[in-house]
Write an enzyme that holds these catalytic residues in place. Sequence first.
Site, PDB file in Angstrom:
ATOM      1  N   ARG A  39       8.761   1.056  13.118  1.00 24.44           N
ATOM      2  CA  ARG A  39       8.031   2.310  13.120  1.00 24.44           C
ATOM      3  C   ARG A  39       7.053   2.480  13.913  1.00 24.44           C
ATOM      4  O   ARG A  39       6.718   3.664  14.318  1.00 24.44           O
ATOM      5  CB  ARG A  39       7.507   2.312  11.573  1.00 24.44           C
ATOM      6  CG  ARG A  39       8.827   2.581  10.615  1.00 24.44           C
ATOM      7  CD  ARG A  39       8.310   2.203   9.064  1.00 24.44           C
ATOM      8  NE  ARG A  39       7.200   2.564   8.413  1.00 24.44           N
ATOM      9  CZ  ARG A  39       6.613   2.248   7.522  1.00 24.44           C
ATOM     10  NH1 ARG A  39       7.192   0.997   6.916  1.00 24.44           N
ATOM     11  NH2 ARG A  39       5.634   2.715   6.940  1.00 24.44           N
ATOM     12  N   LYS A  54      -3.056   8.003   6.458  1.00 24.08           N
ATOM     13  CA  LYS A  54      -2.701   9.417   6.461  1.00 24.08           C
ATOM     14  C   LYS A  54      -2.558   9.937   4.980  1.00 24.08           C
ATOM     15  O   LYS A  54      -3.205  10.801   4.636  1.00 24.08           O
ATOM     16  CB  LYS A  54      -1.479   9.947   7.359  1.00 24.08           C
ATOM     17  CG  LYS A  54      -1.403   9.405   8.785  1.00 24.08           C
ATOM     18  CD  LYS A  54      -0.111   9.811   9.605  1.00 24.08           C
ATOM     19  CE  LYS A  54       0.964   8.886   9.115  1.00 24.08           C
ATOM     20  NZ  LYS A  54       1.053   7.466   9.269  1.00 24.08           N
ATOM     21  N   ARG A  71       0.751  -2.842   0.421  1.00 21.75           N
ATOM     22  CA  ARG A  71       0.571  -1.681  -0.022  1.00 21.75           C
ATOM     23  C   ARG A  71       1.464  -1.664  -1.355  1.00 21.75           C
ATOM     24  O   ARG A  71       2.738  -2.274  -1.322  1.00 21.75           O
ATOM     25  CB  ARG A  71       0.868  -0.422   0.980  1.00 21.75           C
ATOM     26  CG  ARG A  71       1.118   0.905   0.288  1.00 21.75           C
ATOM     27  CD  ARG A  71       1.501   1.850   1.323  1.00 21.75           C
ATOM     28  NE  ARG A  71       2.461   1.513   2.208  1.00 21.75           N
ATOM     29  CZ  ARG A  71       2.755   2.523   3.013  1.00 21.75           C
ATOM     30  NH1 ARG A  71       1.986   3.422   3.431  1.00 21.75           N
ATOM     31  NH2 ARG A  71       3.687   2.561   4.035  1.00 21.75           N
ATOM     32  N   ARG A 103       7.604   0.029  -1.178  1.00 22.66           N
ATOM     33  CA  ARG A 103       8.491   0.831  -0.340  1.00 22.66           C
ATOM     34  C   ARG A 103       9.605  -0.213   0.370  1.00 22.66           C
ATOM     35  O   ARG A 103       9.046  -1.210   0.798  1.00 22.66           O
ATOM     36  CB  ARG A 103       7.861   1.691   0.769  1.00 22.66           C
ATOM     37  CG  ARG A 103       7.217   2.796   0.166  1.00 22.66           C
ATOM     38  CD  ARG A 103       6.619   3.791   1.108  1.00 22.66           C
ATOM     39  NE  ARG A 103       6.806   3.830   2.353  1.00 22.66           N
ATOM     40  CZ  ARG A 103       6.392   4.484   3.448  1.00 22.66           C
ATOM     41  NH1 ARG A 103       5.322   5.111   2.910  1.00 22.66           N
ATOM     42  NH2 ARG A 103       6.798   4.729   4.566  1.00 22.66           N
TER      43      ARG A 103
END
Length: 218
Positions: free
Chosen positions: A172, A13, A127, A161
């Site tokens: 999640r 996204k 990431r 993160r």
Amino acid sequence: MNIILLGPPGAGKGTQATLLVESRGMVQLSTGDMLRAAVKAGTPIGLKAKAVMEAGELVSDEIVSGIIGEALDALPLETGVIFDGYPRTEAQAHSLDIILSERDRTLDHVIELEVDEDALVERITGRFTCATCGAGYHDKFKQPKVEGECDKCHGHDFKRRPDDNEATVRTRMAEYRAKTAPILPIYEARGIVSRVDGMSEMNEVTVAIAAILDGGSA
Ligand code: AP5
């Protein structure tokens, strides 16, 4: 044009929203980014959100709908918006309807990125972002052109993160399945849902989204 990008964590996204901002001058409203900024700034919202986010659970509907309303108030009506990571519950979907209609905005497309959940753990745990400009990278799928140097701002500091670890990613994903996927029928009933194969190459996903926004088929 106002659109929602929907999909589980790591579906792409944020990646696709950034590209739409660059190519179409739309504005990305990512509740995740806004909450992380609030955590970093130590605001009252950030203090409430920090532990919830680190556990991979959802921040309250009231908080996220509040920040979305405020963010929209700061934008001219003609600026198209990409909702990234919002709405995530039925209550948020209903709030978004009210927020948009109060501001004379419509919702034009809901684009679901369909992905294989098992591949998402690899995407998310690999990431990282530039600590200076926020450009996104991946250990395997999108490395900087020069190792250790950001392509965009040439910075050398990168960060990951705190919620991008396997255990939190699993929570999640469970939250997505239980609370977010069930909002799709609301938009299907309006005939505004399109689906894109989020497992394709990044540029193929971009082309498929462009086809939807330009009125073609995905
Ligand atoms: P948020 O920041 O929204 O995280 P998320 O939904 O879990 O989504 P991600 O940012 O992890 O994934 P993405 O789909 O943007 O993937 P990306 O493009 O980076 O939310 C974080 C937390 O905030 C939540 O857990 C919650 O606590 C709170 N929160 C936020 N909004 C909320 C709300 N509305 N209500 C309540 N709580 C809320 O891609 C991932 C990686 O894969 C990247 O490295 C990328 O390079 C790579 N990649 C992307 N596309 C491809 C591709 N096609 N092929 C290969 N690699 C790809």
